[in-house]
Design an enzyme around this catalytic site. Structure first.
Site, short mmCIF file in Angstrom:
data_model
loop_
_atom_site.label_atom_id
_atom_site.label_comp_id
_atom_site.label_asym_id
_atom_site.label_seq_id
_atom_site.Cartn_x
_atom_site.Cartn_y
_atom_site.Cartn_z
N ASP A 70 37.16 -20.88 -39.77
CA ASP A 70 38.61 -21.07 -39.68
C ASP A 70 39.21 -21.59 -40.98
OD1 ASP A 70 37.42 -23.55 -39.44
OD2 ASP A 70 38.05 -23.89 -37.38
N ASN A 149 38.11 -32.10 -27.51
CA ASN A 149 38.60 -31.41 -26.31
C ASN A 149 37.76 -30.17 -25.99
OD1 ASN A 149 39.32 -29.72 -28.38
ND2 ASN A 149 41.49 -29.56 -27.85
N HIS A 151 36.89 -27.78 -28.15
CA HIS A 151 37.18 -26.56 -28.90
C HIS A 151 36.05 -26.19 -29.87
CE1 HIS A 151 39.48 -28.70 -32.44
NE2 HIS A 151 38.27 -28.37 -32.84
N GLU A 156 41.29 -23.44 -28.91
CA GLU A 156 41.67 -24.58 -28.09
C GLU A 156 41.53 -24.23 -26.60
OE1 GLU A 156 41.96 -27.22 -29.54
OE2 GLU A 156 43.19 -27.16 -31.34
#
Ligand code: GLP
Length: 257
Positions: A70, A149, A151, A156
């Site tokens: 990313d 979380n 990810h 996400e």
């Protein structure tokens, strides 16, 4: 479905040694390996170990091609907080690879075109990235971190499984985490979107190595390994992969059996 292999390490340093050894082993078996890489605090020890191996002439990456997972939207070469700069400073400046690619998240000056033209350009860049990965034969080994979380990359929690590389909005939790880790807690400085490989693209890798350390990742690792398999916890999807290894430390492993 094969269960992920879990290596539990004493601490972050040992995690770096274990993950780097796994990667080095794969490179020695295939000197032309295509390697997927993440940024973040967790891989820092892995990159330090790869550098040590290179310095000790135990590792030759001259045939290895890398693809990063990313990049922050509108960041790239020349931006201090880009993943491009992170990778250069932490790894590429020390260990020579055949070629290294990151998503092009800054293909032009957005002021020179309309928003829709700019978004079309970004879409084209994403497709080009996926095509380049394919042209290189696909990713052999994909190293990934995990967000608090759950990810992976910047995929996400969501109702749907993402496909190829795409432009994605960051979750509030991710903005908060990354502000604390990289922006002295200043959330307003954290880019709010990014270009990320999608989950389907990540799952195409022949082998996936997930790294995580620290108590702040314990719940995410529990959800990933023992919760339901759902795109609401993107890391849980890795359990549907045939060859996945979790390299985690004791604190991170504290909630799993
Ligand atoms: C970031 C990155 C991920 C990374 C994750 C965890 O937002 N996009 O690729 O795995 O967060 O980062 P860290 O290793 O700093 O905890």
């Amino acid at each position: 479905m094969k269960k992920p292999t879990v290596y539990c390490c004493k601490n972050h340093s040992e995690l770096g040694r274990v993950a780097a050894s796994l990667i080095a082993q794969q490179i020695s078996q295939n000197p032309n390996l295509v390697l997927g890489l993440p940024s973040g605090k967790t891989p820092i020890t892995v990159y330090q170990e790869l550098r040590k191996k290179y310095d000790n002439e135990e590792l030759d990456c001259s045939g290895v091609t890398t693809f990063n997972l990313d990049e922050y939207f509108q960041r790239g070469k020349g931006d201090a907080d880009s993943y491009y700069t992170f990778m250069h400073e932490r790894l590429f400046k020390y260990v020579p690879f055949k070629a290294s690619y990151l998503p092009n998240a800054k293909p032009a000056d957005p002021k020179e075109m309309s928003t829709s033209e700019y978004l079309t350009l970004i879409d084209e860049e994403c497709s080009k990235y996926d095509k380049l990965i394919e042209d290189c034969g696909g990713i052999d080994v994909q190293l990934v971190g995990i967000g608090s979380n759950g990810h992976i990359g910047f995929n996400e929690p969501s109702d749907e499984i993402s496909g190829g590389t795409y432009l994605v909005d960051l979750a509030e939790q991710t903005i908060k985490d990354n502000a604390e880790k990289f922006y002295n807690g200043n959330k307003s400085e954290v880019p709010k979107s990014a270009i990320s490989m999608g989950m389907e693209q990540i799952m195409k890798a022949k082998m996936i190595i997930l790294i995580a350390n620290g108590i702040s990742k314990a719940k995410a690792i529990y959800d990933a390994l023992e919760g339901p398999i759902t795109p609401q916890v993107p890391a849980s999807l890795l359990r549907e992969h045939e060859d996945v290894i979790f390299v985690i430390d004791e604190a991170t492993a504290s909630l799993i059996d």
